[in-house]
Design a protein around this motif. Structure first.
Motif, PDB file in Angstrom:
ATOM      1  N   THR A 148      32.175  82.250  42.079  1.00 57.68           N
ATOM      2  CA  THR A 148      32.348  82.829  40.744  1.00 57.68           C
ATOM      3  C   THR A 148      31.073  83.575  40.388  1.00 57.68           C
ATOM      4  O   THR A 148      29.979  83.234  40.882  1.00 57.68           O
ATOM      5  CB  THR A 148      32.628  81.750  39.685  1.00 57.68           C
ATOM      6  OG1 THR A 148      31.573  80.768  39.724  1.00 57.68           O
ATOM      7  CG2 THR A 148      33.965  81.069  39.953  1.00 57.68           C
ATOM      8  N   LYS A 150      28.284  85.178  37.421  1.00 49.42           N
ATOM      9  CA  LYS A 150      27.520  84.471  36.395  1.00 49.42           C
ATOM     10  C   LYS A 150      28.296  84.339  35.085  1.00 49.42           C
ATOM     11  O   LYS A 150      27.922  83.535  34.222  1.00 49.42           O
ATOM     12  CB  LYS A 150      26.184  85.166  36.157  1.00 49.42           C
ATOM     13  CG  LYS A 150      26.246  86.502  35.440  1.00 49.42           C
ATOM     14  CD  LYS A 150      24.842  87.037  35.212  1.00 49.42           C
ATOM     15  CE  LYS A 150      24.832  88.307  34.374  1.00 49.42           C
ATOM     16  NZ  LYS A 150      23.450  88.821  34.161  1.00 49.42           N
ATOM     17  N   ASN A 151      29.395  85.087  34.953  1.00 49.91           N
ATOM     18  CA  ASN A 151      30.260  84.966  33.778  1.00 49.91           C
ATOM     19  C   ASN A 151      31.412  83.998  34.027  1.00 49.91           C
ATOM     20  O   ASN A 151      32.293  83.854  33.172  1.00 49.91           O
ATOM     21  CB  ASN A 151      30.812  86.337  33.383  1.00 49.91           C
ATOM     22  CG  ASN A 151      29.723  87.272  32.881  1.00 49.91           C
ATOM     23  OD1 ASN A 151      28.744  86.831  32.274  1.00 49.91           O
ATOM     24  ND2 ASN A 151      29.876  88.569  33.149  1.00 49.91           N
ATOM     25  N   GLY A 152      31.418  83.357  35.188  1.00 52.37           N
ATOM     26  CA  GLY A 152      32.452  82.397  35.498  1.00 52.37           C
ATOM     27  C   GLY A 152      33.742  83.000  36.022  1.00 52.37           C
ATOM     28  O   GLY A 152      34.738  82.285  36.213  1.00 52.37           O
TER      29      GLY A 152
END
Length: 542
Positions: A148, A150-152
């Protein structure tokens, strides 16, 4: 199938972990033979692949089909298609009929009672599904890289060199056969994500079920392990540079950084097209695609994960300082477009043809940008990465690569041959002619050696044999005898013969050592002789 046999007839008369290397084996299984050998059931020529799959990131699950268009080279009642045994075969359809099949290791043997006719184009549609193996540390081990950002958001890629494309899609998983007419790649992913694959983008379609399908088309032949899925929150930018379309797909929050960093592609293309010939997949464009893993030479969709750093994740593999002037992954993985993707070895035992030439392309780029001295400084710095642990050429027919020395040692061998030739005009013409002559073709070591010998008129077979087929490099032995010095080669190759340059009292001369002792003219002590080891990858002994 690329034109390996035609050119073979024409020519018959004259370290650091950068990719996935197969682990050492004391013996081979039937599974290795099924994967690595060209058995009767594989005696067909793939013309096209049409891959259409759906990827479910949450379940780490894929499903779909591959329609395989092929021409049998003989009548075949059974054909072998490869798909890892953890994946499910849902059905195999031919002319509207479901075909029987059996599985053995990662091979699927498909029966067609009336027989696929010799030289007659035919096709099967292979439906499959399952959870493909997950890479634990892509690209050093193969499979799907489920990550994923860094924003998921899901950030997913494939990287299967060495492991095999059949880890996630059914195909004839052998390097000797690529689809001459290219392939289509259609990948459905959850809405809000994009899939980037090889070739040109041809459109997208909302499937109305929460998924959008992204369609790509490859015009040129393509290595199976190069076929790629890249799924993420991508944005696109690009331009046409000197007639070549450059496209970049990066995570949305890295757009500004990428616009600046990827400017290095332009001088790289200037250099490589000058030295190696026109970019070999111009019809399919050139792309860099940001990935969570470090990188891979996926044809026309090069995977990039060097984190916008110079060097190799900020390190200089040569230890000289020269390797920190440029982005290693951009240069190395793009070099593979010429060496590995365009020119492909028929058996992975000959993967030095991919990795040796591509590692050499790093030094070529340095020389283009910063001059001969820096180029030589860089390539000689790679000596520290040579293990001399086992031969560079692996075992044929069992899906086995040779030593990882194929990278630095292969490049240093080429640099040695450059200085054997001792004429840069001839050298650069040879490299460019090699790249253009074998463009989009399957080759083996013998073909490469024959070409180099034919084009140069030099007897280079012993040189290739010593560096590729034995673990040790040649030793120039120098001994004092009487009031002078005698010299010879100590090598594994019988009657090894290679010139070498020395300097004595400020005067340079070229020796022609053999495995028989010869006397150096004049009263010279061995310690007064300086051997050009920066030009010839050898050892000097007494």
């Amino acid at each position: 199938m690329k034109r390996i046999f035609l050119l073979a007839l024409i020519l018959a008369g004259f370290q650091p972990a950068r990719a996935q290397l197969m682990q050492e084996k004391d013996s081979y299984t039937r599974g290795d033979t099924l994967r690595g050998s060209l058995r009767t059931e594989r005696n067909f020529d793939v013309r096209e692949y049409h891959l259409d799959i759906t990827v479910n990131p949450e379940a780490k699950y894929i499903s779909g089909y591959n329609r395989i268009v092929f021409i049998p080279q003989q009548k075949l009642n059974t054909i072998q298609i490869d798909l890892f045994e953890n994946m499910e075969v849902d059905s195999v359809i031919c002319h509207g009929n479901q075909l029987a099949y059996r599985r053995e290791y990662n091979a699927v043997f498909i029966d067609y009672p009336s027989g696929f006719r010799k030289n007659r184009k035919d096709s099967i549609t292979f439906y499959y599904s399952g959870q493909p193996i997950a890479a634990k540390r892509a690209p050093w081990d193969g499979g799907f890289d489920w990550k994923t950002d860094k924003n998921g958001k899901p950030w997913i890629a494939t990287a299967v060199q060495g492991t095999g494309a059949s880890a996630w899609w059914p195909n004839k998983d052998h390097q000797s056969d690529e689809p001459e007419n290219g392939m289509t790649i259609k990948v459905a992913v959850p809405n809000g994500l994009m899939n980037v694959s090889n070739g040109r983008f041809t459109g997208k379609k909302d499937l109305g079920n929460g998924y959008t399908r992204w369609d790509w088309k490859v015009i040129n032949p393509i290595n199976n392990y190069d076929v790629a899925v890249n799924i993420g929150d991508y944005v696109h930018f690009g331009e046409t540079y000197k007639g070549l379309d450059l496209d970049f797909y990066v995570l949305s929050y890295n757009l500004d950084k990428a616009r600046e960093h990827f400017q290095e592609v332009k001088p790289m293309m200037d250099c490589f097209q000058e030295k190696f010939g026109e970019y070999p997949f111009k019809e399919d464009s050139y792309k860099l695609v940001e990935t969570a893993h470090l990188g891979m030479e996926h044809q026309s969709a090069v995977a990039y994960g060097n984190r916008y750093m110079k060097g190799y994740l900020g390190r200089d593999l040569s230890g000289t300082g020269v390797g920190n002037k440029w982005d290693f992954i951009i240069i190395h993985e793009t070099g593979h477009e010429w060496f590995g993707n365009s020119i492909t070895s028929s058996d992975i035992a000959d993967m030095w043809i991919h990795e040796g030439f591509t590692t050499y392309s790093e030094a070529v780029y340095v020389e283009c940008r910063w001059g001969y001295e820096d180029g030589q400084k860089y390539i000689n710095g790679l000596r520290r990465n040579v293990s001399n642990d086992r031969p560079i050429i692996g075992d044929y027919g069992v899906n086995k690569e040779g030593s990882g020395d194929m990278y630095p040692k292969g490049a240093l061998m080429l640099n040695t041959i450059r200085h054997i030739i001792n004429d840069d005009d001839t050298w650069w013409k040879l490299i460019k002619d090699y790249s253009e002559t074998f463009k989009h073709m399957i080759v083996d070591t013998e073909m490469v050696v024959n070409f180099f010998e034919h084009e140069t008129g030099l007897h280079l077979q012993p040189v290739f044999d010593q560096y590729l087929r034995y673990k040790d490099i040649p030793v120039l032995e120098l001994k004092k005898k009487g009031n002078g010095t005698v010299y010879r080669w100590a090598a594994d190759v019988k009657d090894f013969d290679m010139p070498v340059d020395i300097t004595v009292n400020g005067r340079e001369e070229r020796l022609q050592p053999t495995t028989t002792w010869q006397k150096l003219a004049g009263a010279v002590n061995p310690e007064d002789i300086e051997v050009a080891t920066e030009r010839f990858f050898i050892k000097v002994g007494g």
